[in-house]
Scaffold this active site. Sequence first.
Site, PDB file in Angstrom:
ATOM      1  N   LYS A   1      31.014  96.874  20.729  1.00 27.00           N
ATOM      2  CA  LYS A   1      30.382  95.966  19.775  1.00 27.00           C
ATOM      3  C   LYS A   1      29.977  96.798  18.562  1.00 27.00           C
ATOM      4  CE  LYS A   1      26.200  93.359  19.158  1.00 27.00           C
ATOM      5  NZ  LYS A   1      25.024  92.803  19.788  1.00 27.00           N
TER       6      LYS A   1
HETATM    7  C1  R5P Z   1      20.440  93.885  18.562  1.00 24.61           C
HETATM    8  O1  R5P Z   1      19.639  94.637  18.981  1.00 24.61           O
HETATM    9  C2  R5P Z   1      21.399  93.292  19.431  1.00 24.61           C
HETATM   10  O2  R5P Z   1      22.351  94.178  19.940  1.00 24.61           O
HETATM   11  C3  R5P Z   1      22.065  92.075  18.887  1.00 24.61           C
HETATM   12  O3  R5P Z   1      22.775  91.542  19.956  1.00 24.61           O
HETATM   13  C4  R5P Z   1      23.041  92.287  17.759  1.00 24.61           C
HETATM   14  O4  R5P Z   1      22.452  92.914  16.684  1.00 24.61           O
HETATM   15  C5  R5P Z   1      23.696  90.960  17.376  1.00 24.61           C
HETATM   16  O5  R5P Z   1      22.776  90.088  16.915  1.00 24.61           O
HETATM   17  P1  R5P Z   1      22.734  89.731  15.377  1.00 24.61           P
HETATM   18  O6  R5P Z   1      23.964  88.915  15.120  1.00 24.61           O
HETATM   19  O7  R5P Z   1      21.472  88.976  15.192  1.00 24.61           O
HETATM   20  O8  R5P Z   1      22.777  91.027  14.608  1.00 24.61           O
END
Ligand code: R5P
Length: 295
Positions: free
Chosen positions: A205
């Site tokens: 990710k």
């Molecule tokens: C953050 O700490 C997490 O890994 C979130 O899952 C990631 O940042 C994705 O969430 P967002 O789309 O709000 O950035």
Amino acid sequence: MADIEGMKDAKQFAQDVEFSSSGNFHVKGAANLDWGMKDRLSRIFRPDTGKTVMLAFDHGYFMGPTSGLERLDLLIPDLAEHADCLMGTRGAIRTSAPANYNKSIALRVSSGSSVLQDDLSKESLVVSMEDAIKMNASAVAVQTFIGADGQKETIEALNQAVNLGSRYSIPTMGVVAVGKEMERTTRFFLLATRMLAEFGVQIVKTYYCDDFEKVASTTPVPLVVAGGKKVPEKDALTLASNSIRSGAAGVDMGRNIFQSENPKAMIQAVNKVVHEGMSDKEAYEFYLHLANPEK
Ligand code: R5P
């Protein structure tokens, strides 16, 4: 370790050439994995499109309740049917995600910092693989802070998860973290995503960046792009579309869905981009139509 003096920058990305070792399996880099790994990856990445829409709500584990995530018990049931995968902590999922949805789970298994600290980069593996198995997790997610103070301990936690995941055929999703003082350049993402893939994770990710095609072509596992901070719906759909067109295998979106004016319409529009290749413009029209049906 190779002498880095004289190391030349990567040039031959061949980003127009498809990944050549997929065999007949729809997930990049997974052709040589065992049945259990493939089964779990197939619950995350739809076999008909090879892609995934993950709904990320793993923010409270270091931020507490934030806008849009005040009531997980109301939010998750409302959006889950439109997600391929739910990404959250065991506490959030066990308490607030009904167990009869049969959605794949990317279980957040690292933590250690909170917003009360300046340095958020100290995380270790805190959830046992036995508990991940009990939750029928399709993957475990470990955050790594490449280039930050917590680099060594988070790389160790990631490798620990990969080792345990290999034992039980549970994929690991390596999460590339970006912090306040950390780089967000193409060079950084080329380095971080490739490092995680070489540690053996089955999914990375990461964040979208310039020349994302190069990042996708040099990472031999699927890339799932985080949404990042809330932007207008139109821009978030452009981010999703650019990511997919540049080689991402999906999105793992949080704030741009649950902080949207209309989260349910937004997640359905994201689905159109990811699984049906809808353009950002068309998807925004689709969003507006769902959000304001009488107009
Ligand atoms: C953050 O700490 C997490 O890994 C979130 O899952 C990631 O940042 C994705 O969430 P967002 O789309 O709000 O950035």
